[in-house]
Design an enzyme around this catalytic site. Structure first.
Site, PDB file in Angstrom:
ATOM      1  N   LYS A 159      -6.772  15.315  -1.355  1.00 48.52           N
ATOM      2  CA  LYS A 159      -7.280  14.247  -2.215  1.00 48.52           C
ATOM      3  C   LYS A 159      -8.163  14.949  -3.242  1.00 48.52           C
ATOM      4  CE  LYS A 159      -9.011   9.521  -1.849  1.00 48.52           C
ATOM      5  NZ  LYS A 159      -7.945   8.848  -2.574  1.00 48.52           N
TER       6      LYS A 159
HETATM    7  N1  PPE Z   1      -2.172   7.848  -2.692  1.00 50.03           N
HETATM    8  C1  PPE Z   1      -3.137   8.106  -3.599  1.00 50.03           C
HETATM    9  C2  PPE Z   1      -2.795   8.920  -4.789  1.00 50.03           C
HETATM   10  C3  PPE Z   1      -4.409   7.604  -3.399  1.00 50.03           C
HETATM   11  O1  PPE Z   1      -5.361   7.861  -4.293  1.00 50.03           O
HETATM   12  C4  PPE Z   1      -4.678   6.791  -2.264  1.00 50.03           C
HETATM   13  C5  PPE Z   1      -6.041   6.215  -2.049  1.00 50.03           C
HETATM   14  C6  PPE Z   1      -3.641   6.554  -1.347  1.00 50.03           C
HETATM   15  C7  PPE Z   1      -2.392   7.104  -1.603  1.00 50.03           C
HETATM   16  C8  PPE Z   1      -3.859   5.780  -0.095  1.00 50.03           C
HETATM   17  O2  PPE Z   1      -4.584   6.547   0.830  1.00 50.03           O
HETATM   18  P1  PPE Z   1      -5.511   5.899   1.949  1.00 50.03           P
HETATM   19  O3  PPE Z   1      -6.703   5.337   1.277  1.00 50.03           O
HETATM   20  O4  PPE Z   1      -5.813   7.011   2.861  1.00 50.03           O
HETATM   21  O5  PPE Z   1      -4.705   4.851   2.615  1.00 50.03           O
HETATM   22  N2  PPE Z   1      -6.771   5.923  -3.241  1.00 50.03           N
HETATM   23  C9  PPE Z   1      -8.195   5.793  -3.202  1.00 50.03           C
HETATM   24  C10 PPE Z   1      -8.808   5.799  -4.579  1.00 50.03           C
HETATM   25  C11 PPE Z   1      -8.694   4.616  -5.433  1.00 50.03           C
HETATM   26  C12 PPE Z   1      -9.517   4.767  -6.717  1.00 50.03           C
HETATM   27  O6  PPE Z   1      -9.142   4.147  -7.709  1.00 50.03           O
HETATM   28  O7  PPE Z   1     -10.525   5.477  -6.727  1.00 50.03           O
HETATM   29  C13 PPE Z   1      -8.625   4.645  -2.303  1.00 50.03           C
HETATM   30  O8  PPE Z   1      -7.858   3.738  -2.031  1.00 50.03           O
HETATM   31  O9  PPE Z   1      -9.765   4.699  -1.844  1.00 50.03           O
END
Ligand code: PPE
Length: 306
Positions: A159
């Site tokens: 991330k």
């Molecule tokens: N893909 C990406 C690229 C991503 O950023 C997130 C979370 C996910 C998948 C889902 O991952 P998870 O939260 O572990 O289920 N994106 C974060 C950031 C959003 C933002 O705008 O800042 C979030 O959901 O916290």
């Protein structure tokens, strides 16, 4: 954003406005930093709990390892900092928690070994990511012209701050074109993920979501798969092509911020009957029960802060 009182920075709580960095901070120039996004919820008994704190903190440290950043703090220290941040800010109604490990001021040039590593954690109240209406009625999605950075030239499992340039370009394109969110394909043309969320479709009662070949290892996606299996749904992890998304019976996003958000349209094609799908609604409700401590099986995933 609703500002909170304190931000945790390098081991100390500082006033929100005092959490500052130098303009020559390494990450600001070269984009190597890692973040998390974790959520705390008010639970059914009135107490507040952080959902999957361990998993998110572990992923933060894994992201740092992948991108050659040494965290000055341990898993335990970072978990405690997040708990204390919610307590000190009295965010008992729930909050979004954003840790960042980044390279500070002290070295210029790409080689970053001498740059000091800094850690900050902020938390604030954040409403429905794609709007309250989107949560109920579904959002409109555009498949972005840009593909997700391929594994040969990026680190999609991290991330990493750097990955969000790709996400940002896709999101901007989608929003400017009148949509709510962008869906990115991988370099082979299969659906990878959204700009900040993972993607599911439902066909003939079966849930389909891509493997994490070209996406973040999403914690919410894993939770929703577990919940769906508990409820007796079949879940298949396989690649999805662009045109298959158009003929899905239902589609939805999962992510910490989007939670479970229904999709009602993709590239001018109506998905199902153009509203929140039935199975989507079941999973959405079940997810909110889990994070609110209403499902015994998932109480282990909640860290109560009061
Ligand atoms: N893909 C990406 C690229 C991503 O950023 C997130 C979370 C996910 C998948 C889902 O991952 P998870 O939260 O572990 O289920 N994106 C974060 C950031 C959003 C933002 O705008 O800042 C979030 O959901 O916290």
């Amino acid at each position: 954003m609703i500002e909170a009182k304190y931000i945790w920075m390098d081991g100390q709580f500082v006033d929100w406005d005092a959490a500052k960095i130098h303009v020559l901070s390494h990450t600001l120039h070269y984009g190597n930093g890692v973040i998390e996004g974790t959520k705390a919820y008010k639970t059914q008994d009135g107490r507040c709990a952080i959902f999957k704190l361990k998993e998110h903190t572990k992923r933060l440290l894994n992201s740092a390892k992948m991108t050659l950043i040494n965290s000055p703090f341990t898993q335990e220290e970072l978990e405690l900092a997040q708990i204390e941040l919610i307590q000190k800010n009295k965010l008992i109604n729930g909050a979004y928690i954003r840790p960042i490990i980044f390279l500070g001021y002290g070295a210029m040039g790409l080689y970053h070994k001498e740059a000091p590593t800094q850690v900050a954690i902020a938390a604030w109240e954040w409403g429905a990511y794609l709007g309250d209406e989107g949560m109920k009625k579904g959002v409109r999605v555009k498949i972005a012209s840009m593909t997700r950075t391929p594994n040969t030239s990026g680190m999609g499992k991290a991330k990493a701050v750097a990955n969000y340039l790709n996400s940002q370009m896709a999101k901007f394109e989608a929003v400017e074109a009148g949509y709510d969110e962008a869906l990115l394909r991988d370099d082979q043309g299969y659906i990878a993920e959204a700009s900040g969320a993972c993607f599911f479709i439902v066909r003939d009662g079966v849930l389909i979501t891509p493997p994490n070949d070209t996406s973040l290892e999403s914690i919410t996606q894993a939770t929703v798969i577990d919940i769906a299996k508990d409820l007796g749904y079949e879940v298949v992890r396989r690649r999805i092509t662009r045109e298959e998304t158009y003929i899905a019976d239902e589609a939805f996003f999962t992510g910490t911020a989007v939670e479970v958000t229904p999709i009602r349209e993709i590239d001018s094609r109506t998905i199902g009957d153009g509203q929140r799908g039935e199975i989507t609604k079941v999973l959405q409700d079940a997810y909110f029960d889990v994070v609110a401590g209403k499902n015994e099986k998932y109480l282990k995933d909640l860290t109560y802060i009061n």
